[in-house]
Write a protein that holds these residues in place. Structure first.
Motif, short mmCIF file in Angstrom:
data_model
loop_
_atom_site.label_atom_id
_atom_site.label_comp_id
_atom_site.label_asym_id
_atom_site.label_seq_id
_atom_site.Cartn_x
_atom_site.Cartn_y
_atom_site.Cartn_z
N TYR A 35 -19.15 -53.61 37.11
CA TYR A 35 -20.58 -53.57 36.57
C TYR A 35 -21.00 -52.38 37.26
O TYR A 35 -21.30 -52.29 38.57
CB TYR A 35 -20.95 -55.14 37.15
N ASP A 36 -22.01 -51.69 36.51
CA ASP A 36 -22.64 -50.53 37.02
C ASP A 36 -24.08 -51.08 37.08
O ASP A 36 -24.77 -51.63 36.27
CB ASP A 36 -22.92 -49.60 35.85
N SER A 39 -27.27 -49.03 35.61
CA SER A 39 -27.46 -49.04 33.97
C SER A 39 -27.13 -50.51 33.63
O SER A 39 -27.74 -50.84 32.50
CB SER A 39 -26.36 -48.05 33.33
N ARG A 40 -27.10 -51.26 34.48
CA ARG A 40 -26.87 -52.82 34.37
C ARG A 40 -25.70 -53.11 33.13
O ARG A 40 -25.82 -53.89 32.17
CB ARG A 40 -28.01 -53.57 34.05
N LYS A 41 -24.49 -52.34 33.21
CA LYS A 41 -23.58 -52.48 31.96
C LYS A 41 -22.27 -52.92 32.59
O LYS A 41 -22.06 -52.56 33.74
CB LYS A 41 -23.45 -51.07 31.31
N LEU A 42 -21.91 -53.89 31.63
CA LEU A 42 -20.53 -54.47 32.24
C LEU A 42 -19.38 -53.67 31.71
O LEU A 42 -19.48 -53.09 30.52
CB LEU A 42 -20.53 -55.86 31.74
N GLY A 43 -18.28 -53.51 32.44
CA GLY A 43 -17.15 -52.59 31.90
C GLY A 43 -16.49 -53.47 30.67
O GLY A 43 -16.90 -54.59 30.60
N ASP A 44 -15.71 -52.88 29.90
CA ASP A 44 -15.11 -53.51 28.75
C ASP A 44 -13.88 -53.93 28.88
O ASP A 44 -13.14 -54.15 28.11
CB ASP A 44 -15.32 -52.48 27.35
N ASP A 107 -20.02 -64.45 30.81
CA ASP A 107 -20.99 -64.79 29.94
C ASP A 107 -22.05 -66.12 30.28
O ASP A 107 -23.25 -66.25 30.31
CB ASP A 107 -20.55 -64.75 28.55
#
Length: 185
Positions: A35-36, A39-44, A107
């Motif tokens: 998790y960044d 950027s508040r992005k979750l890895g895939d 989620d």
């Protein structure tokens, strides 16, 4: 010249500072998702055991894949005949390490702690739902039936609610019956 030397020194210094901030370890008993925080992005992808480069602004959302416990001590529930019974019950479960299950957990529950709280609440409500199917006197004679019924209902609820975990076992450690029932037995 000297400018190149200074740039090389600054580059090496940044490498020495940023590299340890970028590497995180995932234990053999865990899986994790990057998790960044900026950027508040979750890895895939779900990361397994090893050392992973997550960047200086990253963190890992880790999930234990070993046995987890939800214990209830002196837990009160009503019986079919409206009497209060006190239980000591232990539930053992595991987080399923498959990608789709880990992303469902993130989620729905955010992290391991949120997932554990939900599992405990689900088990708690199931104890109450199953306990009202039995009369107080039958707990003494049909303890195994109660335990089996409780386990089958929990397994079904884990599936119905997509909790991303599998139940290992349920153990009814103790049942304290109301005094009037214990006196009659």
């Amino acid at each position: 010249g000297p400018i190149i030397g200074v740039l090389v020194f600054i580059g090496c210094l940044l490498l020495v500072i940023l590299l340890p901030l970028s590497l995180r370890r995932v234990a053999s008993t865990e899986v994790a998702v990057k998790y960044d925080k900026v950027s508040r992005k979750l890895g895939d992808e779900v990361l397994s055991e090893g050392l992973h480069d997550i960047g200086p602004s990253g963190k890992l959302l880790k999930f234990e894949t070993t046995k987890r416990e939800a214990n209830f001590v002196k837990f009160n529930a009503l019986t079919k005949d409206g009497l209060e019974v006190e239980f000591d019950i232990s539930f053992n479960y595991r987080v399923r390490p498959k990608s789709e299950d880990i992303f469902k957990i993130i989620d729905n529950f955010g992290d391991q702690d949120g997932h554990d709280v939900y599992i405990k609440a689900l088990c708690s409500s199931t104890i109450r739902d199953v306990s009202v199917k039995f009369s107080a006197s039958t707990y003494y004679l049909q303890r195994e039936d109660f335990e089996e019924d409780l386990q089958s209902v929990i397994i079904q609820r884990f599936l119905d609610y997509n909790v991303g975990a599998s139940l290992e076992f349920v153990q009814v450690v103790n049942i304290d019956l109301p005094p009037q029932i214990e006196a009659a037995i």
